[in-house]
Design an enzyme around this catalytic site. Structure first.
Site, PDB file in Angstrom:
ATOM      1  N   SER A 138       0.842  -1.201   0.000  1.00 44.01           N
ATOM      2  CA  SER A 138       0.000   0.000   0.000  1.00 44.01           C
ATOM      3  C   SER A 138       0.874   1.247   0.000  1.00 44.01           C
ATOM      4  CB  SER A 138      -0.899   0.004   1.246  1.00 44.01           C
ATOM      5  OG  SER A 138      -1.839  -1.040   1.157  1.00 44.01           O
ATOM      6  N   GLU A 175      -4.281  -3.623  -7.277  1.00 43.71           N
ATOM      7  CA  GLU A 175      -4.286  -2.223  -7.757  1.00 43.71           C
ATOM      8  C   GLU A 175      -4.703  -1.261  -6.649  1.00 43.71           C
ATOM      9  OE1 GLU A 175      -5.218  -1.106 -11.635  1.00 43.71           O
ATOM     10  OE2 GLU A 175      -4.621  -3.038 -12.483  1.00 43.71           O
ATOM     11  N   GLY A 176      -4.285  -1.591  -5.437  1.00 48.43           N
ATOM     12  CA  GLY A 176      -4.604  -0.778  -4.261  1.00 48.43           C
ATOM     13  C   GLY A 176      -5.759  -1.396  -3.513  1.00 48.43           C
ATOM     14  N   THR A 177      -5.519  -1.740  -2.251  1.00 45.19           N
ATOM     15  CA  THR A 177      -6.603  -2.313  -1.444  1.00 45.19           C
ATOM     16  C   THR A 177      -7.764  -1.318  -1.382  1.00 45.19           C
ATOM     17  OG1 THR A 177      -5.778  -1.296   0.572  1.00 45.19           O
ATOM     18  CG2 THR A 177      -4.949  -3.519   0.066  1.00 45.19           C
ATOM     19  N   GLY A 201     -26.670 -25.459  -1.556  1.00 45.29           N
ATOM     20  CA  GLY A 201     -25.628 -26.493  -1.577  1.00 45.29           C
ATOM     21  C   GLY A 201     -25.017 -26.674  -2.947  1.00 45.29           C
ATOM     22  N   PHE A 203       4.435 -10.382  -5.913  1.00 42.92           N
ATOM     23  CA  PHE A 203       3.029 -10.389  -6.382  1.00 42.92           C
ATOM     24  C   PHE A 203       2.912  -9.820  -7.803  1.00 42.92           C
ATOM     25  CE2 PHE A 203       1.799  -9.588  -1.651  1.00 42.92           C
ATOM     26  CZ  PHE A 203       2.106 -10.904  -1.341  1.00 42.92           C
TER      27      PHE A 203
HETATM   28  N1  COS Z   1      -1.818  11.633  -9.966  1.00 44.82           N
HETATM   29  C1  COS Z   1      -0.820  12.566  -9.953  1.00 44.82           C
HETATM   30  N2  COS Z   1      -0.079  12.823  -8.851  1.00 44.82           N
HETATM   31  C2  COS Z   1      -0.338  12.126  -7.741  1.00 44.82           C
HETATM   32  C3  COS Z   1      -1.348  11.131  -7.689  1.00 44.82           C
HETATM   33  C4  COS Z   1      -2.105  10.918  -8.856  1.00 44.82           C
HETATM   34  N3  COS Z   1      -3.081  10.019  -8.882  1.00 44.82           N
HETATM   35  N4  COS Z   1      -1.387  10.599  -6.460  1.00 44.82           N
HETATM   36  C5  COS Z   1      -0.429  11.222  -5.743  1.00 44.82           C
HETATM   37  N5  COS Z   1       0.194  12.131  -6.528  1.00 44.82           N
HETATM   38  C6  COS Z   1       1.269  13.049  -6.121  1.00 44.82           C
HETATM   39  C7  COS Z   1       0.744  13.938  -4.999  1.00 44.82           C
HETATM   40  O1  COS Z   1       0.125  15.102  -5.518  1.00 44.82           O
HETATM   41  C8  COS Z   1       1.988  14.247  -4.237  1.00 44.82           C
HETATM   42  O2  COS Z   1       2.675  15.303  -4.840  1.00 44.82           O
HETATM   43  P1  COS Z   1       3.041  16.627  -3.975  1.00 44.82           P
HETATM   44  O3  COS Z   1       4.023  16.147  -2.941  1.00 44.82           O
HETATM   45  O4  COS Z   1       3.619  17.558  -4.993  1.00 44.82           O
HETATM   46  O5  COS Z   1       1.765  17.101  -3.376  1.00 44.82           O
HETATM   47  C9  COS Z   1       2.813  12.997  -4.390  1.00 44.82           C
HETATM   48  O6  COS Z   1       2.310  12.297  -5.534  1.00 44.82           O
HETATM   49  C10 COS Z   1       2.736  12.082  -3.198  1.00 44.82           C
HETATM   50  O7  COS Z   1       1.384  11.784  -2.958  1.00 44.82           O
HETATM   51  P2  COS Z   1       0.868  11.294  -1.555  1.00 44.82           P
HETATM   52  O8  COS Z   1       1.399  12.218  -0.493  1.00 44.82           O
HETATM   53  O9  COS Z   1      -0.593  11.106  -1.641  1.00 44.82           O
HETATM   54  O10 COS Z   1       1.668   9.886  -1.427  1.00 44.82           O
HETATM   55  P3  COS Z   1       1.619   8.771  -0.340  1.00 44.82           P
HETATM   56  O11 COS Z   1       2.998   8.245  -0.195  1.00 44.82           O
HETATM   57  O12 COS Z   1       0.906   9.264   0.881  1.00 44.82           O
HETATM   58  O13 COS Z   1       0.791   7.580  -1.049  1.00 44.82           O
HETATM   59  C11 COS Z   1      -1.106   6.312  -1.817  1.00 44.82           C
HETATM   60  C12 COS Z   1      -0.444   7.702  -1.540  1.00 44.82           C
HETATM   61  C13 COS Z   1      -1.370   5.521  -0.569  1.00 44.82           C
HETATM   62  C14 COS Z   1      -2.425   6.718  -2.487  1.00 44.82           C
HETATM   63  C15 COS Z   1      -0.238   5.526  -2.832  1.00 44.82           C
HETATM   64  O14 COS Z   1       0.958   5.068  -2.207  1.00 44.82           O
HETATM   65  C16 COS Z   1      -0.976   4.336  -3.413  1.00 44.82           C
HETATM   66  O15 COS Z   1      -1.760   4.489  -4.353  1.00 44.82           O
HETATM   67  N6  COS Z   1      -0.725   3.142  -2.869  1.00 44.82           N
HETATM   68  C17 COS Z   1      -1.290   1.920  -3.397  1.00 44.82           C
HETATM   69  C18 COS Z   1      -0.401   1.368  -4.439  1.00 44.82           C
HETATM   70  C19 COS Z   1      -1.071   0.296  -5.203  1.00 44.82           C
HETATM   71  O16 COS Z   1      -2.144   0.493  -5.765  1.00 44.82           O
HETATM   72  N7  COS Z   1      -0.411  -0.851  -5.262  1.00 44.82           N
HETATM   73  C20 COS Z   1      -0.876  -1.935  -6.014  1.00 44.82           C
HETATM   74  C21 COS Z   1       0.176  -2.233  -7.008  1.00 44.82           C
HETATM   75  S1  COS Z   1      -0.401  -2.697  -8.546  1.00 44.82           S
HETATM   76  S2  COS Z   1      -1.268  -4.414  -8.305  1.00 44.82           S
END
Ligand code: COS
Length: 381
Positions: free
Chosen positions: A131, A363-365, A340, A155
């Protein structure tokens, strides 16, 4: 902004539905039982030009909108989620190249990916960076010969089968998420290897594995976009793919609902079809309502992505969240309608219930989807 389904899209839906029923559905139980990657299904998708559906025409694809891709994923998933995943992952893995690749990189990799001659994989997740995608530990060190990658991904769908990989690695560890860069890595690059292959609950025909990089040398020109832009490329890719996972979940739910309705019409108990019982009717009515709500949100999210709407992130997350929860609840209830019989392996519902589960995870929980939604809702506070 409302979405519209064109006549062309409806025609494609009808064509895919027929192909799914005639060619894919008869294989679904066997694919699940054997747990082998169904190359025949991959070839079927390639022969029908579906693996390049999302890839721009100038790079050998059809350049179809995400909404069209969602319709295809939905129809395939209604009979076989594993086959729909082949379609979904090819697009997911190609998208970082479409989004950030140089002209040369696009010309080199996208046409064979679009033709299905190259299988693609998306390598973001690590054991300690699931995540928290920004916690990537795989390191990419710049040398005179190129970037040297060291680390492990896990994964990875298509792991061990894919020819080409979109890989996210740290080029500048001190810079946090701005230190992550994206690369295209071929399976034959020195130092690339495949680790453990996972034994999974569902999507049994999809191959999921670890991927290892040990001093894996990647040419400089295989970096996608600017150094440090990898995290944003990954987030934009996921924004553009989550509606497709939503569509896959929607297809599973629709397939399960159709089976429950058929069963309720035919299954006789207490002297008449069980569909005459209000207890069953109310379950079916709730299932239909949920499926239709999920469909509206998935199509809307896809259409916002197609229009590069500033709100696409929140809709993309909401569509995946709702549709996958609907898939889990509808497959569970459909199985209950069959009683059943539904619990037995000779009916598809237990497979569909197992397949539905991962749509709430990959693709993200769905907890991550809620984080994305809440952050967009609240802004910076
Ligand atoms: N589009 C463009 N920019 C984005 C964005 C998006 N969808 N999401 C985040 N950003 C940018 C933010 O704007 C931020 O930039 P600034 O620092 O300039 O504001 C930067 O990226 C960091 O974003 P954020 O602070 O939200 O990052 P986090 O580390 O807190 O993570 C989550 C955010 C949890 C949403 C992210 O890590 C995520 O999506 N995790 C799940 C990953 C996933 O889906 N894994 C499955 C793999 S594929 S099976």
């Amino acid at each position: 902004m409302a979405y519209e389904i064109s006549e062309q899209q409806e025609a494609l839906r009808a064509q895919i539905r027929q192909m799914a029923r005639e060619r894919v559905a008869p294989r679904a139980a066997e694919i699940d039982r054997d747990g082998d990657f169904p190359w025949d299904m991959q070839k079927l998708l390639a022969a029908n030009d579906l693996l390049g559906l999302a890839i721009p025409e100038e790079y050998g694809g059809s350049g179809a909108p995400l909404l069209t891709n969602c319709i295809v994923a939905e129809e395939l998933a209604s009979v076989c989620a594993t086959t729909s995943l082949i379609f979904v992952v090819q697009k997911l893995a190609a998208y970082p190249i479409v989004l950030s690749g140089s002209e040369e990189t696009k010309k080199k990799y996208l046409p064979p990916v679009a033709r299905g001659e190259m299988l693609a994989a998306f390598c973001l997740t690590e054991r300690e960076a699931g995540s928290d995608a920004g916690a990537t530990k795989t390191i990419a060190t710049e040398t005179a010969d190129g970037y040297v990658l060291n680390g492990e991904k896990c994964f990875i769908t298509n792991g061990g089968l894919a020819d080409v990989h979109s890989v996210f690695a740290m080029t500048d560890p001190d810079m946090g998420i701005r230190g992550i860069s994206a690369f295209v890595v071929e399976k034959d690059f020195p130092g690339f290897s495949v680790g453990m292959i996972e034994d999974k609950m569902g999507l049994r025909g999809a191959q999921v594995s670890e991927i290892m990089f040990e001093d894996c040398l990647v040419p400089k020109e295989n970096m996608l976009g600017e150094r440090g832009s990898g995290f944003i490329t990954a987030m934009k890719t996921l924004d553009n793919s989550r509606p497709l996972v939503g569509a896959q979940a929607l297809g599973i739910a629709q397939g399960a609902l159709d089976m429950a309705v058929d069963w309720a019409r035919q299954r006789q108990q207490f002297g008449s079809p069980i569909g005459k019982l209000q207890g069953i009717q109310f379950m079916l009515a709730d299932m239909k309502t949920k499926v239709e709500a999920a469909r509206q949100l998935v199509y809307r999210a896809a259409s916002l992505c197609d229009n590069e709407d500033p709100n696409l992130s929140i809709y993309s997350a909401m569509s995946k969240l709702l549709a996958s929860d609907v898939a889990m609840s509808v497959t569970t209830d459909a199985l209950q309608v069959l009683g059943g019989y539904g619990y037995m392996k000779n009916q598809p519902l237990e497979r569909m219930m197992r397949d539905a589960k991962v749509t709430q995870i990959y693709e993200g929980t769905n907890q991550v989807q809620r984080v994305v939604i809440a952050r967009r809702l609240l802004g910076r506070i």
